[in-house]
Write a protein that holds these residues in place. Sequence first.
Motif, PDB file in Angstrom:
ATOM      1  N   PHE A 193      -9.409   2.286 -10.341  1.00  0.00           N
ATOM      2  CA  PHE A 193      -9.472   1.250  -9.305  1.00  0.00           C
ATOM      3  C   PHE A 193     -10.098   1.777  -8.016  1.00  0.00           C
ATOM      4  O   PHE A 193     -10.809   1.045  -7.324  1.00  0.00           O
ATOM      5  CB  PHE A 193      -8.084   0.683  -9.022  1.00  0.00           C
ATOM      6  N   ALA A 194      -9.859   3.040  -7.684  1.00  0.00           N
ATOM      7  CA  ALA A 194     -10.501   3.630  -6.509  1.00  0.00           C
ATOM      8  C   ALA A 194     -12.019   3.688  -6.700  1.00  0.00           C
ATOM      9  O   ALA A 194     -12.784   3.389  -5.774  1.00  0.00           O
ATOM     10  CB  ALA A 194      -9.949   5.024  -6.242  1.00  0.00           C
ATOM     11  N   THR A 195     -12.452   4.052  -7.896  1.00  0.00           N
ATOM     12  CA  THR A 195     -13.885   4.113  -8.191  1.00  0.00           C
ATOM     13  C   THR A 195     -14.521   2.726  -8.118  1.00  0.00           C
ATOM     14  O   THR A 195     -15.615   2.564  -7.560  1.00  0.00           O
ATOM     15  CB  THR A 195     -14.110   4.735  -9.577  1.00  0.00           C
ATOM     16  N   LEU A 196     -13.827   1.719  -8.658  1.00  0.00           N
ATOM     17  CA  LEU A 196     -14.356   0.358  -8.590  1.00  0.00           C
ATOM     18  C   LEU A 196     -14.408  -0.158  -7.148  1.00  0.00           C
ATOM     19  O   LEU A 196     -15.367  -0.844  -6.767  1.00  0.00           O
ATOM     20  CB  LEU A 196     -13.505  -0.575  -9.452  1.00  0.00           C
ATOM     21  N   THR A 197     -13.413   0.179  -6.361  1.00  0.00           N
ATOM     22  CA  THR A 197     -13.408  -0.223  -4.952  1.00  0.00           C
ATOM     23  C   THR A 197     -14.542   0.457  -4.197  1.00  0.00           C
ATOM     24  O   THR A 197     -15.228  -0.175  -3.379  1.00  0.00           O
ATOM     25  CB  THR A 197     -12.053   0.116  -4.303  1.00  0.00           C
ATOM     26  N   TRP A 198     -14.747   1.740  -4.469  1.00  0.00           N
ATOM     27  CA  TRP A 198     -15.870   2.446  -3.853  1.00  0.00           C
ATOM     28  C   TRP A 198     -17.199   1.782  -4.256  1.00  0.00           C
ATOM     29  O   TRP A 198     -18.100   1.615  -3.429  1.00  0.00           O
ATOM     30  CB  TRP A 198     -15.868   3.918  -4.277  1.00  0.00           C
ATOM     31  N   PHE A 213      -7.042   5.980  -0.083  1.00  0.00           N
ATOM     32  CA  PHE A 213      -6.614   5.171  -1.224  1.00  0.00           C
ATOM     33  C   PHE A 213      -5.206   5.543  -1.653  1.00  0.00           C
ATOM     34  O   PHE A 213      -4.389   4.671  -1.959  1.00  0.00           O
ATOM     35  CB  PHE A 213      -7.608   5.334  -2.380  1.00  0.00           C
ATOM     36  N   VAL A 214      -4.882   6.827  -1.667  1.00  0.00           N
ATOM     37  CA  VAL A 214      -3.527   7.263  -2.014  1.00  0.00           C
ATOM     38  C   VAL A 214      -2.537   6.769  -0.965  1.00  0.00           C
ATOM     39  O   VAL A 214      -1.422   6.343  -1.294  1.00  0.00           O
ATOM     40  CB  VAL A 214      -3.479   8.799  -2.171  1.00  0.00           C
ATOM     41  N   THR A 215      -2.923   6.803   0.295  1.00  0.00           N
ATOM     42  CA  THR A 215      -2.054   6.292   1.357  1.00  0.00           C
ATOM     43  C   THR A 215      -1.819   4.794   1.193  1.00  0.00           C
ATOM     44  O   THR A 215      -0.691   4.312   1.362  1.00  0.00           O
ATOM     45  CB  THR A 215      -2.668   6.582   2.737  1.00  0.00           C
ATOM     46  N   LEU A 216      -2.854   4.053   0.850  1.00  0.00           N
ATOM     47  CA  LEU A 216      -2.701   2.621   0.627  1.00  0.00           C
ATOM     48  C   LEU A 216      -1.806   2.330  -0.573  1.00  0.00           C
ATOM     49  O   LEU A 216      -1.186   1.267  -0.648  1.00  0.00           O
ATOM     50  CB  LEU A 216      -4.073   1.956   0.430  1.00  0.00           C
ATOM     51  N   ALA A 217      -1.727   3.257  -1.526  1.00  0.00           N
ATOM     52  CA  ALA A 217      -0.901   3.076  -2.721  1.00  0.00           C
ATOM     53  C   ALA A 217       0.568   3.393  -2.479  1.00  0.00           C
ATOM     54  O   ALA A 217       1.403   3.135  -3.340  1.00  0.00           O
ATOM     55  CB  ALA A 217      -1.433   3.952  -3.857  1.00  0.00           C
ATOM     56  N   SER A 218       0.900   3.921  -1.329  1.00  0.00           N
ATOM     57  CA  SER A 218       2.274   4.355  -1.095  1.00  0.00           C
ATOM     58  C   SER A 218       3.310   3.225  -1.169  1.00  0.00           C
ATOM     59  O   SER A 218       4.403   3.460  -1.692  1.00  0.00           O
ATOM     60  CB  SER A 218       2.391   5.122   0.219  1.00  0.00           C
ATOM     61  N   PRO A 219       3.044   1.992  -0.705  1.00  0.00           N
ATOM     62  CA  PRO A 219       4.069   0.948  -0.878  1.00  0.00           C
ATOM     63  C   PRO A 219       4.397   0.678  -2.346  1.00  0.00           C
ATOM     64  O   PRO A 219       5.567   0.540  -2.710  1.00  0.00           O
ATOM     65  CB  PRO A 219       3.455  -0.287  -0.216  1.00  0.00           C
ATOM     66  N   ALA A 246      -5.884  -3.143  -5.012  1.00  0.00           N
ATOM     67  CA  ALA A 246      -6.195  -2.245  -6.125  1.00  0.00           C
ATOM     68  C   ALA A 246      -5.338  -0.982  -6.106  1.00  0.00           C
ATOM     69  O   ALA A 246      -4.964  -0.464  -7.159  1.00  0.00           O
ATOM     70  CB  ALA A 246      -7.679  -1.870  -6.094  1.00  0.00           C
ATOM     71  N   ALA A 247      -5.016  -0.479  -4.932  1.00  0.00           N
ATOM     72  CA  ALA A 247      -4.215   0.736  -4.842  1.00  0.00           C
ATOM     73  C   ALA A 247      -2.781   0.501  -5.307  1.00  0.00           C
ATOM     74  O   ALA A 247      -2.136   1.404  -5.850  1.00  0.00           O
ATOM     75  CB  ALA A 247      -4.222   1.264  -3.408  1.00  0.00           C
ATOM     76  N   ASN A 248      -2.263  -0.703  -5.118  1.00  0.00           N
ATOM     77  CA  ASN A 248      -0.878  -0.997  -5.484  1.00  0.00           C
ATOM     78  C   ASN A 248      -0.744  -1.602  -6.871  1.00  0.00           C
ATOM     79  O   ASN A 248       0.340  -1.617  -7.443  1.00  0.00           O
ATOM     80  CB  ASN A 248      -0.249  -1.918  -4.447  1.00  0.00           C
ATOM     81  N   LEU A 249      -1.834  -2.074  -7.439  1.00  0.00           N
ATOM     82  CA  LEU A 249      -1.801  -2.733  -8.742  1.00  0.00           C
ATOM     83  C   LEU A 249      -1.218  -1.872  -9.864  1.00  0.00           C
ATOM     84  O   LEU A 249      -0.429  -2.381 -10.670  1.00  0.00           O
ATOM     85  CB  LEU A 249      -3.208  -3.215  -9.100  1.00  0.00           C
ATOM     86  N   PRO A 250      -1.535  -0.585  -9.956  1.00  0.00           N
ATOM     87  CA  PRO A 250      -0.951   0.206 -11.048  1.00  0.00           C
ATOM     88  C   PRO A 250       0.568   0.303 -10.996  1.00  0.00           C
ATOM     89  O   PRO A 250       1.208   0.523 -12.025  1.00  0.00           O
ATOM     90  CB  PRO A 250      -1.569   1.594 -10.852  1.00  0.00           C
ATOM     91  N   PHE A 251       1.142   0.116  -9.834  1.00  0.00           N
ATOM     92  CA  PHE A 251       2.585   0.303  -9.678  1.00  0.00           C
ATOM     93  C   PHE A 251       3.390  -0.982  -9.790  1.00  0.00           C
ATOM     94  O   PHE A 251       4.605  -0.936  -9.929  1.00  0.00           O
ATOM     95  CB  PHE A 251       2.877   0.967  -8.333  1.00  0.00           C
ATOM     96  N   VAL A 252       2.741  -2.136  -9.724  1.00  0.00           N
ATOM     97  CA  VAL A 252       3.484  -3.388  -9.731  1.00  0.00           C
ATOM     98  C   VAL A 252       3.374  -4.168 -11.036  1.00  0.00           C
ATOM     99  O   VAL A 252       3.894  -5.268 -11.134  1.00  0.00           O
ATOM    100  CB  VAL A 252       3.070  -4.297  -8.542  1.00  0.00           C
TER     101      VAL A 252
END
Length: 106
Positions: A50-55, A83-89, A17-23
């Motif tokens: 996505f962070a809210t849904l994951t929470w 969550f921001v750290t997980l989105a870094s890739p 979910a963290a990477n989905l917005p970027f890919v």
Amino acid sequence: MSQTASVWLVLVVAVVAANLPFVNERLFAVGPRLRPAKVFGWRLLELVVFATLTWGLGSALEASIGQRAPQGWEFYAAGACLFVTLASPGFVWRYLRRGKPEAHHG
């Protein structure tokens, strides 16, 4: 579902979910494809949703295992940072590695 499986499920969902917005170029991964490409504001909004849904998934799994523990602001601040750290890739791939998106012809 066991406690260990629940933890791993939430972690895997969080990474995806963290990477989905970027890919992808679709709104919330299922909406219409934006032309021109999505701007950073849309990606940031998707990241928050996505962070809210994951929470929510984590809270639901915790409640199904037993009593949900109370959380203070520290929990949410640490969760947002994680969550921001997980989105870094995905961020690095979208903005630092690939450069500016090319215009699609056709």
